[in-house]
Scaffold this motif. Structure first.
Motif, mmCIF file in Angstrom:
data_model
loop_
_atom_site.group_PDB
_atom_site.id
_atom_site.type_symbol
_atom_site.label_atom_id
_atom_site.label_comp_id
_atom_site.label_asym_id
_atom_site.label_seq_id
_atom_site.Cartn_x
_atom_site.Cartn_y
_atom_site.Cartn_z
ATOM 1 N N GLU A 184 -8.701 6.890 6.050
ATOM 2 C CA GLU A 184 -9.638 6.436 7.083
ATOM 3 C C GLU A 184 -10.683 7.520 7.301
ATOM 4 O OE1 GLU A 184 -9.647 4.711 11.688
ATOM 5 O OE2 GLU A 184 -7.751 5.063 10.622
ATOM 6 N N LYS A 203 -11.397 2.093 6.664
ATOM 7 C CA LYS A 203 -9.968 2.303 6.502
ATOM 8 C C LYS A 203 -9.549 1.503 5.278
ATOM 9 C CE LYS A 203 -5.531 1.860 8.929
ATOM 10 N NZ LYS A 203 -4.865 1.383 10.172
ATOM 11 N N ALA A 204 -9.069 2.198 4.243
ATOM 12 C CA ALA A 204 -8.757 1.527 2.973
ATOM 13 C C ALA A 204 -7.414 1.994 2.436
ATOM 14 C CB ALA A 204 -9.853 1.801 1.946
ATOM 15 N N SER A 205 -6.744 1.076 1.750
ATOM 16 C CA SER A 205 -5.415 1.377 1.212
ATOM 17 C C SER A 205 -5.356 1.002 -0.262
ATOM 18 C CB SER A 205 -4.341 0.585 1.960
ATOM 19 O OG SER A 205 -4.373 0.865 3.342
ATOM 20 N N LYS A 248 -0.904 4.414 -0.024
ATOM 21 C CA LYS A 248 -1.750 5.454 0.544
ATOM 22 C C LYS A 248 -2.908 4.806 1.286
ATOM 23 C CE LYS A 248 -3.364 9.695 1.117
ATOM 24 N NZ LYS A 248 -2.665 10.725 1.925
ATOM 25 N N THR A 249 -3.165 5.283 2.509
ATOM 26 C CA THR A 249 -4.269 4.780 3.329
ATOM 27 C C THR A 249 -5.168 5.943 3.721
ATOM 28 O OG1 THR A 249 -2.975 2.943 4.215
ATOM 29 C CG2 THR A 249 -4.910 3.613 5.475
ATOM 30 N N ALA A 261 0.842 -1.195 0.000
ATOM 31 C CA ALA A 261 0.000 0.000 0.000
ATOM 32 C C ALA A 261 0.875 1.243 0.000
ATOM 33 C CB ALA A 261 -0.895 0.008 1.230
ATOM 34 N N ASP A 279 -2.582 0.566 -3.806
ATOM 35 C CA ASP A 279 -1.187 0.380 -4.201
ATOM 36 C C ASP A 279 -0.815 1.385 -5.294
ATOM 37 O OD1 ASP A 279 -2.239 -0.543 -6.589
ATOM 38 O OD2 ASP A 279 -1.815 -2.653 -6.180
ATOM 39 N N ASP A 337 -6.378 -3.228 0.639
ATOM 40 C CA ASP A 337 -6.865 -3.531 1.990
ATOM 41 C C ASP A 337 -8.122 -2.709 2.255
ATOM 42 O OD1 ASP A 337 -6.216 -4.962 4.617
ATOM 43 O OD2 ASP A 337 -6.571 -2.909 5.285
ATOM 44 N N TRP A 338 -9.111 -3.341 2.892
ATOM 45 C CA TRP A 338 -10.400 -2.689 3.161
ATOM 46 C C TRP A 338 -10.892 -3.164 4.524
ATOM 47 C CZ3 TRP A 338 -13.385 0.744 0.240
ATOM 48 C CH2 TRP A 338 -14.724 0.911 0.624
#
Length: 744
Positions: A324, A437-439, A321-322, A319, A441, A448-449
């Motif tokens: 939230e 909260k999500a990322s 960037k994340t 990842a 690539d 990711d979720w």
């Protein structure tokens, strides 16, 4: 409407010598061959004669367990029956859902009427048609394959023929569903797929007897409930002599803290109710939260029933960037146009209730619990009401009417709620809080979720095994208690409906925190948790697309594997002439303009729906107007295209009102809404222009439509507003007082 029917099926038998077989209840699949999996609602209603009958007068009688409340199901079921029985649609007679007469299809909810009830009816009619063909072949002494049917007349190549109506005999359709005969294929249909005129509309637009509110029975008395000032209050005293001495008042019914007045005329009942409110003494609890905001903050610290769902695949790009974010939705009201109403009459020990409940059998279950009467002595008969959208006060007013009727036997009692009753005592749509909260690539893919949601239940309908979910049962002399809090399990879901995105994410976890404590009564409001969940998911999808610098339409398509999902998004984009250079954003004078998209498959099981919204924001006031909504949808085989469009259009208008205006106000003492003045909704002058296009898939099964556009529509509006003003609002509704400070 005239006097109540004593026994609907028995009365019908007396009037006709046709094939009207007595309804018999069978437990789910117990009598079935284990290898047969029955479709739709046939498993719990496997007897063919519980669905239809052939009458020698040239009619097909349909007993449907799904009720009409404006969604057009009566018309759709008539179309299905006419096609599968090979008769003109004018021969189809629909019998209103009645306990002991109709198949028990539970509650008409979740956009399941065509998908389950309609599917069961298709197979039942197909088997009835096949059975009639079998008998005709024997009678005409010809191969069954040589027979043709036209409007109930079975003809052979040698010129011999026989009518359905000449073939009827008492035992002919007294058989179990066995799937020997399949419904017709796409090329054989006449009515299915056509925009046949709605049969429920004429009375509604001509001032006819369309609703239970319109019913008049000779000698009918009128009743009103005297409600407490706030939930959980206890009635301490009431000057009964003062109330019963008022003009036209024939009695006052008190059962614990349940209090109702009864009069000869409606205006007299209203006057008596108003006077009773002045003199009634109540003990208040004053235990409500101070506001929706305070409850949303409090609920996260309360005990909850937690369930986790998701997938995990470790092989992903890292990842880069994340993001939230937290999203919220307030308590909202159903806001039915006509306040709830029921008519009840206790005649010769049998209680009959005319009701616009969505579930005749579940309602009967809780009325029986409240009154302590034998089940066979309570009959609930459906009559449409003017407004629904989920569980409004329809079930509750039925018990109110019943409590009065048992005290005034042999007289019809019309119990009508007032507007204040409807706003203050209906079960509301639950407030919700969602955290994502999500990322992504470096290619702009979500890797990711993590999704958490907090909510009360979204269903406290009648009919549960324990407890009683009718509000007046809690105030009786021997009070009953609500049923334990539960959640409709996935894949349909309750509070977590549509919380699992249809998008493909390699690492995903969804945690549902179901809060058991309910200071404000809540239940099913159209879409249950899906509206808020889709709002949150689609808002985050737009933020991630912006972060990845990818067009929002393209970003969604990149995360979908389902081709039907992709097709509705592409079709909506084509309808709106979506630009690959990015969504519309402009300014003209004091007006800001924006465009946004929303998508979901309702329940991840039913209609696929994509919506693009164009909005205008007044930079001085912060007021939002939705200018145009473009929607594309796919629900498999289309039964009635116009009815399909009606449902989507109505949902888009409703979600515009929810998203821009609706919120229930209250403080610790009471609910602060008694009329439309305290509960703002969308006005006619602000109605958006709506364009809907359908994708027909005649070889796919029909799935639910009615609640499919609210989630995507609301999300599209939220994304369009964010596009217009350059900032995002995470708390519904998107009112001017939230937007204006962001424009300073």
């Amino acid at each position: 409407m005239n006097a109540p029917i004593q026994n609907p099926r028995r009365s019908f038998l007396k009037k006709s010598s046709g094939l009207i077989i007595g309804f018999s209840w069978m437990p789910s699949l117990l009598a079935q061959n284990a290898a047969i999996v029955l479709p739709g609602d046939l498993p719990n209603n496997p007897n063919i004669d519980s669905w239809l009958a052939v009458d020698p007068k040239g009619l097909i009688i349909i007993y449907a367990g799904k009720v009409e409340f404006g969604q057009g199901i009566t018309t759709a079921l008539k179309q299905i029956a006419a096609d599968e029985m090979d008769v003109d649609i004018s021969r189809i007679v629909m019998v209103p859902t009645t306990t002991g007469l109709s198949p028990n299809e539970g509650v008409t909810s979740g956009s399941q009427s065509v998908e389950y009830g309609g599917l069961a009816l298709r197979y039942a009619c197909a088997q009835a048609r096949g059975t009639l063909l079998e008998k005709a072949a024997k009678q005409l002494d010809v191969p069954q394959s040589s027979l043709k049917i036209k409007d109930g007349v079975i003809s052979s190549a040698n010129g011999k023929s026989v009518e359905y109506w000449k073939l009827v005999e008492p035992e002919l359709l007294k058989q179990k569903a066995d799937l020997k005969y399949k419904p017709k294929g796409a090329s054989e249909r006449t009515y299915i797929g056509q925009s046949f005129p709605r049969v429920d509309i004429p009375a509604k637009v001509s001032g006819g007897v369309a609703y239970v509110q319109d019913m008049r029975i000779p000698g009918m008395l009128y009743a009103r409930v005297v409600r407490p000032p706030a939930p959980r209050a206890t009635l301490k005293s009431i000057n009964e002599n003062l109330i019963t001495s008022l003009p036209g008042v024939v009695g006052l019914v008190r059962n614990g803290s349940f209090l109702a007045v009864v009069a000869k005329r409606e205006e007299q009942a209203i006057k008596a109710m108003e006077e009773a409110k002045k003199v009634a003494q109540w003990e208040l609890v004053n235990d409500l939260p101070t506001s929706t905001g305070s409850w949303l903050n409090t609920m996260k610290s309360l005990k909850s029933i937690d369930t986790e769902h998701g997938v995990k695949t470790t092989a992903t790009n890292p990842a880069i960037k994340t993001i939230e974010q937290q999203y919220t939705k307030p308590f909202t009201a159903h806001g039915s146009i006509g306040p709830s109403c029921a008519i009840a009459v206790m005649n010769s020990g049998v209680l009959k209730v005319y009701t616009h409940s969505q579930g005749m059998y579940p309602l009967r279950t809780d009325i029986v619990k409240a009154l302590g009467m034998p089940t066979e002595k309570v009959v609930c008969m459906h009559v449409e009401g003017s407004g629904m959208y989920g569980q409004s006060g329809a079930d509750d007013v039925a018990l109110d009417a019943a409590l009065v009727a048992v005290k005034f036997p042999e007289q019809a009692i019309k119990m009508q709620w007032m507007r204040e009753d409807e706003f203050k005592w209906e079960p509301y749509g639950s407030a919700m809080s969602m955290k994502i909260k999500a990322s992504i690539d470096n290619s702009g893919k979500i890797v990711d979720w993590q999704y958490d949601l907090w909510s009360n239940t979204h269903s406290t309908r009648p009919g549960e095994k324990t407890g009683n979910n009718l509000v007046s049962s809690w105030y009786m002399d021997k009070p009953q208690t609500p049923s334990p809090v539960t959640n409709i399990p996935l894949p349909a879901g309750g509070s977590h409906r549509n919380a699992l995105p249809l998008y493909s994410f390699p690492n995903q976890k969804v945690t549902n925190h179901l809060i058991e404590e309910m200071p404000i009564r809540v239940s099913a409001l159209r879409t249950l948790g899906a509206y808020a969940n889709v709002f949150a998911i689609e808002s985050m999808m737009d933020e991630l697309a912006q972060t990845a610098k990818i067009d929002p339409v393209e970003f969604r398509l990149n995360h979908l594997e389902n081709q039907r999902a992709k097709d509705v998004i592409n079709k909506a984009a084509s309808m709106a002439k979506w630009s690959k250079n990015g969504p519309l954003k402009s300014k003209k004078g004091d007006k800001l303009f924006g465009r946004g998209i929303g998508f979901a498959q309702y329940k991840n099981l039913q209609v696929y729906c994509a919506v693009i919204a164009d909005v205008e924001v007044d930079s001085k006031t912060g007021k939002v107007r939705v200018l145009h909504m473009y929607s594309a949808a796919d629900a498999g085989l289309i039964i009635n295209p116009d009815g399909f469009k009606n449902q989507l259009e109505g949902g888009l208008v409703q979600t515009t009102s929810w998203t821009l205006h609706e919120e229930l106000a209250f403080d610790k003492n009471s609910l602060q809404v008694s009329s439309w003045a305290e509960y703002p909704i969308l006005r006619f002058e602000d109605m958006p222009h709506v364009s809907v296009e359908l994708i027909d898939r005649p070889n796919e099964k029909s799935v639910g439509v009615g609640e499919g556009s609210q989630g995507p529509g609301g999300a599209a509006i939220a994304n369009a507003v964010a596009n217009a003003i350059g900032k995002r609002i995470y708390d519904l509704p998107l009112t001017a007082n939230k937007i204006k400070p962001l424009l300073a």
